[in-house]
Design an enzyme around this catalytic site. Structure first.
Site, mmCIF file in Angstrom:
data_model
loop_
_atom_site.group_PDB
_atom_site.id
_atom_site.type_symbol
_atom_site.label_atom_id
_atom_site.label_comp_id
_atom_site.label_asym_id
_atom_site.label_seq_id
_atom_site.Cartn_x
_atom_site.Cartn_y
_atom_site.Cartn_z
ATOM 1 N N HIS A 161 30.510 -18.588 11.110
ATOM 2 C CA HIS A 161 30.216 -18.404 9.777
ATOM 3 C C HIS A 161 30.363 -19.457 8.558
ATOM 4 O O HIS A 161 29.784 -19.801 7.733
ATOM 5 C CB HIS A 161 31.224 -17.219 9.027
ATOM 6 C CG HIS A 161 30.584 -16.387 7.894
ATOM 7 N ND1 HIS A 161 29.939 -17.131 6.892
ATOM 8 C CD2 HIS A 161 30.853 -15.225 7.545
ATOM 9 C CE1 HIS A 161 29.546 -16.007 6.041
ATOM 10 N NE2 HIS A 161 30.179 -14.942 6.312
ATOM 11 N N ASP A 362 10.709 -11.729 15.834
ATOM 12 C CA ASP A 362 9.858 -11.267 16.984
ATOM 13 C C ASP A 362 9.884 -12.451 17.729
ATOM 14 O O ASP A 362 9.400 -13.461 17.536
ATOM 15 C CB ASP A 362 8.636 -10.833 16.316
ATOM 16 C CG ASP A 362 7.610 -10.319 17.332
ATOM 17 O OD1 ASP A 362 7.886 -10.414 18.668
ATOM 18 O OD2 ASP A 362 6.515 -10.030 16.959
#
EC number: 2.3.1.-
Length: 419
Positions: A161, A362
């Site tokens: 993070h 994708d």
């Protein structure tokens, strides 16, 4: 790698994936919010794809190497040249990448619905010092592709993070998808620009105590039509528009407060993080942390006696205050650390993953059936809001926010007006 019951996951290969071309050697300072102590850790997520297992490891490994040329800081390591001032040393040492195979289909393990029928440790990488040699809080990213007998695969991801917020991590993963589909460069080019985030002299407050709450894990799904109906009610109530996040969070806060059955006079708190990209006019390619807390506090009686739409009003008012509070922080007009949190059972934290971009990734095999965090702790009452898994239409809540004692009443309230 031990499985659960009769199912087993076997690691096939592991190692570092380095940038596919030479990259700059430099040390880049992190922004104030990147350096915040609670951000120095790996966020775990799981991305489930129905097809592509045979090709995925090679395609994604190659695409990862090419994406790291553009996002070269992510191939480095977090260092701390000065105490309390972590930075990224761009070493091109690479990202940990593992390939594994399960001896079952995704159907056999219920597409990894909760409770998991495979341990998460088999799905996300935990290489250990003996095989990786980098402490987890100094590692920026780890990835594992696990193939299933049905032809589907799961990407297990651990992302530090301190290097990126959720939107930034999704930007990088989408860039890997761009490379996998043959694009010459990411559709959104990365921009560092960490100096554009305010750097006030405010010191982070002490790390909060973490009580053990023994929270139940609850999954709730809400159809799009139901959410649209709540939004229409708010339009009729106020004459204004609101988001699906607003109405679901309002319902959540009220139902949870009712389920807790607190003593009169008890204070309940709600917190979530909002993007400040628009306030700072950051480039679209900025992938560092650009978040700020939105906090609410109210007597439990107020939350319970209000309508859901009035609770939405409270949330929207807090969101409007956020801009003022952020610039007070930026201009050092406050001495308080706005990121300081209180972790007790009366407080709840909500995270919105629904629009980060993970559900649109994708690699040439179509979007994931599901993409979301692997979060299930016993010390922070929290809820994650994200897109429901395909083919469901709508929003899913992953809730670790009530103990078993209160879960039945909480679920009843959340479901009482569902179609």
């Amino acid at each position: 790698m031990a499985g659960t019951g009769s199912f087993k996951v076997t690691r096939i290969s592991e190692g570092a994936v380095k940038p596919a071309a030479a990259t700059p050697e430099e040390t880049l300072p992190l922004a104030w919010v990147d350096r915040y102590p609670t951000h120095r850790g790996l966020v775990e997520s799981m991305h489930i794809f129905r097809s592509g297992a045979d090709a995925a490891p090679g395609v994604i490994r190659d695409a990862l190497a090419r994406a790291l040329v553009f996002f070269y800081p992510l191939a480095g390591r977090i260092v701390e040249p000065e105490a309390g001032s972590p930075a990224i040393r761009c070493t091109a040492d690479g990202v940990y990448f593992a390939e594994a195979a399960a001896d079952c289909s995704l159907e056999d393990v219920r597409f990894l619905e909760r409770p998991l029928l495979l341990p998460k440790e088999d799905l996300v990488p935990y290489p250990g010092d003996d095989r990786w040699g980098v402490e987890p809080h100094n590692t920026i990213m780890m990835m594992q592709i696990t193939k299933f007998t049905c032809g589907g695969f799961v990407m297990g991801l651990r992302f530090n993070h301190a290097s990126a917020d959720g939107m930034g991590a999704a930007q990088f993963i989408n860039a890997v998808g761009d490379m996998a589909r043959g694009l010459p460069e990411p559709r959104v080019k990365p921009v560092w620009d960490r100096e554009k985030f305010p750097n006030p002299s405010i010191k982070p407050g002490p790390l909060p105590g973490l009580p053990v709450l023994a929270l139940d894990y609850i999954v709730l799904d809400f159809p799009t039509g139901y959410i649209d109906g709540l939004k229409a009610q708010y339009k009729a109530h106020s004459g204004k528009f609101c988001s699906g996040f607003d109405v679901l969070t309002a319902k959540l806060w009220q139902c949870r407060t009712r389920a807790l059955n607190l003593e009169p006079g008890a204070t309940v708190k709600l917190c979530f993080f909002a993007s400040v990209r628009h306030l700072l006019k950051l480039d679209r390619g900025y992938y560092g942390n650009s978040i700020f807390p939105v906090k609410m506090s109210a007597p439990s009686e107020t939350v319970l006696s209000s309508s859901v739409m009035e609770v939405v009003d409270m949330i929207r008012q807090a969101k409007e205050r956020m801009a003022v509070e952020f610039f007070q922080f930026a201009k050092e007009e406050t001495e308080q650390d706005p990121f300081q949190m209180t972790f007790n059972y009366e407080s709840i934290y909500v995270s919105d993953w629904s629009k980060l971009g993970f559900a649109e990734v994708d690699y040439g095999f179509g979007p994931p059936k599901f993409a979301g965090p692997l979060v299930n702790n016993d010390f922070i009452a929290s809820v994650v809001i994200l897109k429901a898994p395909l083919p469901l239409d709508g929003t899913r809540m992953l809730a670790s926010c009530v103990t078993k004692e209160h879960s039945e009443e909480f679920v009843r309230g959340m479901k009482e007006d569902l179609p």
